[in-house]
Design a protein around this motif. Sequence first.
Motif, short mmCIF file in Angstrom:
data_model
loop_
_atom_site.label_atom_id
_atom_site.label_comp_id
_atom_site.label_asym_id
_atom_site.label_seq_id
_atom_site.Cartn_x
_atom_site.Cartn_y
_atom_site.Cartn_z
N ILE A 39 0.87 -1.18 0.00
CA ILE A 39 0.00 0.00 0.00
C ILE A 39 0.90 1.23 0.00
CG2 ILE A 39 -1.83 1.25 1.19
CD1 ILE A 39 -2.64 -1.53 0.15
N GLY A 40 0.84 2.01 -1.08
CA GLY A 40 1.72 3.17 -1.18
C GLY A 40 3.11 2.75 -1.62
N VAL A 41 4.08 2.92 -0.74
CA VAL A 41 5.48 2.64 -1.09
C VAL A 41 6.20 2.02 0.10
CG1 VAL A 41 7.68 3.68 -1.79
CG2 VAL A 41 5.55 4.58 -2.71
N GLU A 42 7.02 0.99 -0.17
CA GLU A 42 7.87 0.40 0.86
C GLU A 42 9.33 0.63 0.47
OE1 GLU A 42 6.72 -3.63 1.36
OE2 GLU A 42 4.72 -3.14 2.08
N PHE A 43 10.23 0.33 1.40
CA PHE A 43 11.63 0.73 1.23
C PHE A 43 12.57 -0.38 1.68
CE2 PHE A 43 15.42 2.52 3.30
CZ PHE A 43 15.99 3.20 2.23
N GLY A 44 13.67 -0.53 0.96
CA GLY A 44 14.72 -1.46 1.37
C GLY A 44 16.07 -0.92 0.91
N ALA A 45 17.15 -1.43 1.49
CA ALA A 45 18.49 -0.96 1.11
C ALA A 45 19.50 -2.08 1.29
CB ALA A 45 18.89 0.25 1.95
N ARG A 46 20.56 -2.02 0.48
CA ARG A 46 21.65 -2.99 0.61
C ARG A 46 22.91 -2.46 -0.04
NH1 ARG A 46 21.93 -8.84 -2.28
NH2 ARG A 46 24.18 -8.68 -2.44
N LEU A 47 24.05 -2.84 0.52
CA LEU A 47 25.34 -2.50 -0.07
C LEU A 47 25.79 -3.60 -1.03
CD1 LEU A 47 27.28 -1.16 3.04
CD2 LEU A 47 26.86 0.14 0.95
N ILE A 48 26.33 -3.20 -2.18
CA ILE A 48 26.93 -4.15 -3.11
C ILE A 48 28.31 -3.62 -3.50
CG2 ILE A 48 24.71 -4.95 -4.01
CD1 ILE A 48 25.25 -3.22 -6.51
N ASN A 49 29.09 -4.43 -4.18
CA ASN A 49 30.43 -4.04 -4.58
C ASN A 49 30.53 -4.04 -6.10
OD1 ASN A 49 33.40 -4.52 -5.31
ND2 ASN A 49 33.53 -4.03 -3.14
N ILE A 50 30.94 -2.92 -6.67
CA ILE A 50 31.16 -2.82 -8.11
C ILE A 50 32.51 -2.17 -8.34
CG2 ILE A 50 30.40 -1.72 -10.26
CD1 ILE A 50 27.56 -1.96 -9.29
N ASP A 51 33.36 -2.85 -9.09
CA ASP A 51 34.69 -2.33 -9.40
C ASP A 51 35.44 -1.93 -8.13
OD1 ASP A 51 36.75 -1.65 -11.11
OD2 ASP A 51 36.02 0.39 -11.46
N ASN A 52 35.33 -2.80 -7.09
CA ASN A 52 35.97 -2.59 -5.80
C ASN A 52 35.50 -1.33 -5.08
OD1 ASN A 52 37.63 -4.94 -5.91
ND2 ASN A 52 39.01 -3.86 -7.32
N LYS A 53 34.31 -0.90 -5.42
CA LYS A 53 33.70 0.25 -4.72
C LYS A 53 32.39 -0.18 -4.09
CE LYS A 53 35.70 4.02 -7.42
NZ LYS A 53 36.73 3.20 -8.10
N GLN A 54 32.14 0.31 -2.87
CA GLN A 54 30.89 0.02 -2.19
C GLN A 54 29.79 0.94 -2.74
OE1 GLN A 54 30.46 -2.60 -0.53
NE2 GLN A 54 31.40 -2.62 1.47
N ILE A 55 28.73 0.31 -3.20
CA ILE A 55 27.58 1.04 -3.72
C ILE A 55 26.37 0.71 -2.84
CG2 ILE A 55 26.11 1.50 -5.72
CD1 ILE A 55 29.01 2.10 -6.33
N LYS A 56 25.70 1.74 -2.35
CA LYS A 56 24.48 1.50 -1.58
C LYS A 56 23.27 1.68 -2.49
CE LYS A 56 22.05 2.46 2.71
NZ LYS A 56 22.12 3.08 4.05
N LEU A 57 22.43 0.65 -2.54
CA LEU A 57 21.19 0.73 -3.30
C LEU A 57 20.05 1.06 -2.34
CD1 LEU A 57 21.51 -2.37 -5.68
CD2 LEU A 57 22.40 -0.04 -5.96
N GLN A 58 19.36 2.13 -2.64
CA GLN A 58 18.19 2.57 -1.87
C GLN A 58 16.98 2.29 -2.76
OE1 GLN A 58 16.88 6.84 -1.56
NE2 GLN A 58 17.93 6.69 0.41
N ILE A 59 16.15 1.31 -2.36
CA ILE A 59 15.16 0.75 -3.28
C ILE A 59 13.75 1.03 -2.78
CG2 ILE A 59 14.40 -1.35 -4.46
CD1 ILE A 59 17.27 -2.47 -3.45
N TRP A 60 12.95 1.65 -3.63
CA TRP A 60 11.57 1.98 -3.32
C TRP A 60 10.65 1.04 -4.08
CZ3 TRP A 60 10.92 5.74 0.37
CH2 TRP A 60 12.04 6.52 0.65
N ASP A 61 9.90 0.25 -3.34
CA ASP A 61 8.97 -0.73 -3.91
C ASP A 61 7.58 -0.11 -3.92
OD1 ASP A 61 7.40 -2.99 -4.47
OD2 ASP A 61 7.41 -3.63 -2.38
N THR A 62 7.01 0.04 -5.11
CA THR A 62 5.76 0.79 -5.25
C THR A 62 4.55 -0.12 -5.41
OG1 THR A 62 5.84 0.94 -7.68
CG2 THR A 62 7.06 2.60 -6.41
N ALA A 63 3.39 0.39 -5.06
CA ALA A 63 2.13 -0.34 -5.24
C ALA A 63 1.74 -0.35 -6.71
CB ALA A 63 1.03 0.32 -4.41
#
Length: 212
Positions: A39-63
């Motif tokens: 209902i509306g929008v939910e949220f999640g996040a996770r760190l991944i590694n690309i080219d030896n760099k830490q990338i944080k993904l901020q993910i919005w899951d929509t209805a």
Amino acid sequence: MSYAYLFKYIIIGDTGVGKSCLLLQFTDKRFRTDHDLTIGVEFGARLINIDNKQIKLQIWDTAGQESFRSITRSYYRGASGALLVYDISRRDTFNHLTRWLEEARQNANANMVIMLIGNKCDLDRREVTYEEGAQFARDHGLIFRETSAKTAQNVEEAFTQTARKIYENIQNNVYDLSSESSGIKVGMPPTGAGYQHGPPRLDGRQTGGCCN
């Protein structure tokens, strides 16, 4: 843990195609058969590694419901990546992709990376072929993968491949990183206040439905 970049994602598509389950599988490595409808929008996040760099993904899951589309549209702004999801066992969800894609491109920045995902590929009752999905992606300049949130097949790859394309665009100076509309933030601490922008998160739950 610090990170080099933060990428904002939005997950879009019809209701019941498995958007919330894809997010849960990616962030928590688990699957719920009784996942409530968003209902509306939910949220999640996770760190991944690309080219030896830490990338944080901020993910919005929509209805996916039509009644929440005005809320969903506000989340396109400032997104660097989108996962456009359909259910390979429901042709109607595939037929609606053009409408979702038009809406994304009207409301998002022009350089948003879009990954097309055919979810629930573990099911036998397929109504959309792999080639149909791949052809739609080719016709519209999208990245494409089939996934299963239930078995985790290609879920990791879908999120990281999108991030890798965004990272490549950064290296090619595609974005104005000083602008919030890029959906990218540079080198902020993960606990720092103020990195989260956009409309406030809406928390509401409605029982019913499940997703692979």
